[in-house]
Structure formats: structure tokens, C-alpha cells
Design a protein around this motif. Structure first.
Motif, mmCIF file in Angstrom:
data_model
loop_
_atom_site.group_PDB
_atom_site.id
_atom_site.type_symbol
_atom_site.label_atom_id
_atom_site.label_comp_id
_atom_site.label_asym_id
_atom_site.label_seq_id
_atom_site.Cartn_x
_atom_site.Cartn_y
_atom_site.Cartn_z
ATOM 1 N N ARG A 150 0.857 -1.122 -0.101
ATOM 2 C CA ARG A 150 -0.155 -0.094 0.022
ATOM 3 C C ARG A 150 0.868 1.381 -0.088
ATOM 4 O O ARG A 150 0.448 2.229 -0.752
ATOM 5 C CB ARG A 150 -0.884 -0.102 1.053
ATOM 6 C CG ARG A 150 -2.009 1.236 1.342
ATOM 7 C CD ARG A 150 -2.756 0.846 2.812
ATOM 8 N NE ARG A 150 -3.665 1.957 2.684
ATOM 9 C CZ ARG A 150 -4.233 2.511 3.881
ATOM 10 N NH1 ARG A 150 -3.585 2.028 4.691
ATOM 11 N NH2 ARG A 150 -5.181 3.422 3.765
ATOM 12 N N TRP A 151 1.947 1.139 0.828
ATOM 13 C CA TRP A 151 2.836 2.384 0.853
ATOM 14 C C TRP A 151 3.447 2.562 -0.629
ATOM 15 O O TRP A 151 3.731 3.755 -0.921
ATOM 16 C CB TRP A 151 3.925 2.160 1.843
ATOM 17 C CG TRP A 151 4.985 3.046 2.217
ATOM 18 C CD1 TRP A 151 6.198 2.584 1.939
ATOM 19 C CD2 TRP A 151 4.823 4.525 2.098
ATOM 20 N NE1 TRP A 151 7.022 3.945 2.241
ATOM 21 C CE2 TRP A 151 6.157 4.777 2.408
ATOM 22 C CE3 TRP A 151 3.823 5.465 2.540
ATOM 23 C CZ2 TRP A 151 6.442 6.364 2.651
ATOM 24 C CZ3 TRP A 151 4.201 6.770 2.897
ATOM 25 C CH2 TRP A 151 5.307 7.233 2.665
ATOM 26 N N VAL A 152 4.037 1.449 -1.103
ATOM 27 C CA VAL A 152 4.756 1.685 -2.498
ATOM 28 C C VAL A 152 3.623 2.239 -3.409
ATOM 29 O O VAL A 152 4.138 3.206 -4.389
ATOM 30 C CB VAL A 152 5.094 0.183 -3.068
ATOM 31 C CG1 VAL A 152 5.543 0.358 -4.252
ATOM 32 C CG2 VAL A 152 6.311 -0.067 -2.047
ATOM 33 N N LEU A 153 2.430 1.678 -3.735
ATOM 34 C CA LEU A 153 1.254 2.481 -4.413
ATOM 35 C C LEU A 153 1.149 3.783 -4.235
ATOM 36 O O LEU A 153 1.001 4.637 -4.974
ATOM 37 C CB LEU A 153 0.104 1.385 -4.578
ATOM 38 C CG LEU A 153 0.172 -0.133 -4.947
ATOM 39 C CD1 LEU A 153 -1.103 -0.603 -4.594
ATOM 40 C CD2 LEU A 153 0.462 0.198 -6.291
ATOM 41 N N HIS A 154 1.040 4.260 -2.782
ATOM 42 C CA HIS A 154 0.657 5.429 -2.432
ATOM 43 C C HIS A 154 2.007 6.491 -2.959
ATOM 44 O O HIS A 154 1.905 7.766 -3.191
ATOM 45 C CB HIS A 154 0.698 5.600 -0.936
ATOM 46 C CG HIS A 154 0.310 6.982 -0.491
ATOM 47 N ND1 HIS A 154 -0.747 7.598 -0.827
ATOM 48 C CD2 HIS A 154 0.930 7.675 0.387
ATOM 49 C CE1 HIS A 154 -0.994 8.791 -0.371
ATOM 50 N NE2 HIS A 154 0.062 8.787 0.484
ATOM 51 N N LEU A 155 3.207 5.974 -2.998
ATOM 52 C CA LEU A 155 4.191 6.613 -3.346
ATOM 53 C C LEU A 155 4.307 7.034 -4.765
ATOM 54 O O LEU A 155 5.089 7.931 -5.132
ATOM 55 C CB LEU A 155 5.685 6.089 -3.045
ATOM 56 C CG LEU A 155 6.092 5.924 -1.561
ATOM 57 C CD1 LEU A 155 7.241 5.249 -1.418
ATOM 58 C CD2 LEU A 155 6.104 7.332 -0.812
#
Length: 417
Positions: free
Chosen positions: A154-159
Motif C-alpha cells: 500500500r505504501w509503495v502504491l501511495h508513493l
């Protein structure tokens, strides 16, 4: 009910802080270990002994090492994005980026998992989870590892969009629209609209320090007014800068020192403005993003045009708080309604000034203001007409190419010409 609303507001404010979410996830990690201990105590001994403790130790060691590195990386990314947003767009947007829920939840998940691994390693070393009791701890750690992988994805997609211009403007617009609707759904914060002069003989409630009016707690002010049989007229608008000993409100009735201190505590005055009850701050933030894009070093009229359209969408929801017909929730409290002139000034004045020579920007301004001139609310229509006329006159003095001015005239509302 008033006390419940106050508690809910305080809880929401604390939940937007990073340290609160880290603390919650850290406590949940300890709860997970407690649940593992409880489940382990009720399982048959034969089930517990099917798994060696070395497997658990390897998982815990991997999590402890990985979480420390991932947390450091995430903090570096967060700080970099915060600084870039503040310098490239506006420091006002930086206040919202700091409260980004995905970022805070991800950091809380990483730190909480790190705490889980450290505590579990300590429990293993102290014998609480021996080799004969490793089964439940292993599967609980596997679930925690799945949670970490989900948070990381989720964090990578948000970045992919975090901190970008589009993401920032969209985020500011969403927050501004939300605060705008909250204010209109509860006109004047639930108080009576202050549209007339303060009664003669009212006593001034002065500011204890200089700063911006960040927020008002109407529930507590209503209770204090009832207990002391007074009426409170708040004259300082949210977002206003007030000086020491300047009037914040006026109290119609007998006011002693204790009541004055309690009422002062209900009006939050600080060094920076807050988005919570102040939709005008969102207008200013979007306007500053558009103005920054018009600077010679950036020269991006498209961003200014995008910002103008977003502001227009937010302002299209405007309603006169004094004409809603709703019964006031706090009948002893009076708060000024939102002023459409101030809203439009915050939203369009800076962009209209810095983009006065750019025909595309002026066209979009006139189209949006023309649409607001046809709005059902008469006050907003009048304010939009005044601003449209002012910006058109300013553009006429800045545009030297006559075809550009003719093109702009075709976009101006008929009421302005």
C-alpha cells in the motif's frame, strides 16, 4: 450531547497525529502477543510441540532487521516530500501532507511490528515462549508478517503520486470541500448568526496572546453561558489575526475572571491557522499553489487554471448561513457567518493579480466568476460580480495585445460588461 461532541472533536484531532497512531499500533502488537499466550495455554501439548522454536526465531529476526531499515527509509521519504511540498507549492499544503493518513498508518505499522518483534524476542529469551510453545507464536508472527507486506504494498502504491502537484492540489481541494460542507451543514458552528451589532453594555472578552484564531469550542461555550446566564457574541472570525488584549468576543451579562478564563480557553489562538473550522485557509492554500505556478521561474498557467476550476467547484456549494432556516443548536452563542466577499478575495485575488497579463488564466477566472454570478445565493452573486469587474479592469491595464483583450471580453459575463 455537547460533551460527547467535544470529546469526539478532541479524539479526531489526536488521531491525525503520527505519535498517536504509532502508540495505538504498538499497543496492539502487545495485545497480539497476549492473545498468543492465551491461545497457547488452551492448546493440547502435542499440537504445541510440532514446530521447532528456531523457525520462530528466524521470522522474528527477519522482521526486527527489516522493520528498522524500512522505517528509516519511510521517514526519509516523508521528510523529503514534506520539504518539497512546502518549498515548491505552499507551506499551507505542508500542514495537510503532515496529516496524510496512509503515510501515518504505514509508519505506525512498521514501528508497531518492530516493537512486536523485539518484545517477542525478549519473551523467547526469558522462556515465556519456549520451544514447546512455539506453534501459536509462529502463526501469530506469520499473520503480522502478512500485515507488514500489505502495508508495504500500500505504501509503495501511495508513493507513486504522494507529494506530486496533482495529488497535493487534489488533497487540498478535498479537505477544503469537506470543511466547507461541515461548516454549511452546521451553520455558524451551530450558533446564532451574528449579523447585527453587539448589544450595548456587553463586556469585551480579550485575547490572552497575539495570534490567529484557530478554532472555537461552541459546546463548552454554550454550557458556560447557561451556567452563568449570559450571551456570548464571538466577533473574531476564524482565521483572523488578533493582538494581545484585542476583543475576541463580547459577553452580554455579568462576567467574572473565572468565566473570562474559561471562555478564553474555548477560543484557540495560535501561531498558525488550522483547517479544522476554517475553509478560507483551504482557499488560500489553493490560491497560493496557483500563484506559485505563475511565477517566472515556473511559468505554468495550466496549474493556475486547474486551481481556479477546483476553487469554483468548492464555492458552488456555498449557502448563506444566516438564511438556512435551521434552529440554532447553541442558542446563547452568536458567531459571524462566512462572508462571500472574503471567500472570493482569498480564492482569486492573488491569482488575478499575478496572472493579469495571461489571457488563458483571465478567461478561466471570468468563466468561473460568471458561473458564480448565476448562483442561487444573492450575496455570492454580488461578490462574484465585484471581483470579476475588478479583475477585468486589472487585466485591461496589463494586456498590451488588443486581440487578447478582445478574447477576454468574450469570456466576461454580460453582467460585468
Amino acid at each position: 450531547m455537547n460533551r460527547l461532541n467535544s470529546i469526539t472533536r478532541v479524539l479526531k484531532e489526536y488521531l491525525r497525529k503520527l505519535w498517536t497512531r504509532v502508540l495505538i499500533v504498538g499497543l496492539l502488537s502487545l495485545v497480539a502477543l497476549g492473545i498468543a499466550t492465551l491461545i497457547e495455554s488452551i492448546l493440547p501439548e502435542g499440537v504445541n510441540g510440532r514446530l521447532q522454536g528456531a523457525a520462530v526465531d528466524r521470522l522474528l529476526q527477519i522482521i526486527a532487521n527489516a522493520m528498522l531499515a524500512v522505517t528509516t527509509f519511510s521517514l526519509t521519504v516523508m521528510v523529503t516530500v514534506h520539504r518539497n511540498t512546502s518549498s515548491q507549492f505552499t507551506p499551507r499544503a505542508h500542514l495537510l501532507i503532515m496529516e496524510d493518513s496512509v503515510t501515518q498508518n504505514t509508519l505506525a505499522a512498521f514501528i508497531g511490528t518492530y516493537v512486536y518483534a523485539l518484545v517477542a524476542i525478549v519473551l523467547r529469551e526469558t522462556g515465556v515462549f519456549g520451544d514447546e510453545k512455539a506453534m501459536v507464536l509462529f502463526w501469530m508472527t506469520a499473520l503480522v508478517l502478512c500485515f507488514v507486506v500489505w502495508s508495504l504494498v500500500r505504501w509503495v502504491l501511495h508513493l507513486q503520486t504522494f507529494g506530486s502537484l496533482l495529488d497535493t492540489t487534489r488533497h487540498v481541494e478535498d479537505v477544503t470541500r469537506t470543511r466547507f460542507r461541515e461548516r454549511l451543514d452546521r451553520p455558524c458552528l451551530g450558533a446564532n448568526p451574528l449579523t447585527q451589532d453587539v448589544p450595548q453594555g456587553a463586556v469585551a472578552l480579550t485575547a490572552a496572546q497575539s495570534g490567529f484564531v484557530r478554532g472555537i469550542v461552541p459546546e463548552i461555550m454554550q454550557n458556560l453561558s447557561q451556567d452563568h446566564d449570559v450571551q456570548v457574541y464571538v466577533t473574531a472570525r476564524l482565521g483572523d489575526f488578533v493582538f494581545l488584549n484585542a476583543p475576541l468576543a463580547w459577553v452580554d451579562g455579568e462576567m467574572d475572571d473565572d468565566l473570562a478564563q474559561d471562555l478564553q480557553a474555548c477560543i484557540n489562538v495560535g501561531d498558525v491557522r488550522s483547517y479544522d473550522q476554517d475553509p478560507r485557509l483551504g482557499m488560500i492554500a489553493m490560491s497560493e499553489i496557483g500563484t506559485k505556478a505563475l511565477s517566472p521561474g515556473i511559468n505554468d498557467p495550466g496549474t493556475a487554471i486547474d486551481v481556479i476550476s477546483r476553487i469554483g467547484r468548492v464555492l458552488s456549494n456555498y449557502k448563506d448561513e444566516a438564511e438556512t432556516g435551521q434552529s440554532p443548536e447553541f442558542d446563547r452563542l452568536y458567531v459571524p457567518p462566512m462572508d462571500p466577499d472574503l471567500l472570493l478575495q482569498d480564492a482569486f485575488s492573488a491569482i488575478g493579480r499575478d496572472g493579469a497579463h495571461i489571457v488563458e488564466v483571465q478567461e478561466m477566472l471570468q468563466e468561473v466568476l460568471g458561473g458564480l454570478m448565476d448562483h442561487p445565493d444573492a450575496g455570492l452573486c454580488r461578490a462574484a460580480k465585484r471581483v470579476a469587474k475588478e479583475l477585468f479592469e486589472r487585466a485591461g491595464t496589463q494586456m498590451t495585445h488588443s486581440p487578447d483583450l478582445d478574447r477576454l471580453k468574450r469570456a466576461v459575463h454580460r453582467g460585468v460588461l
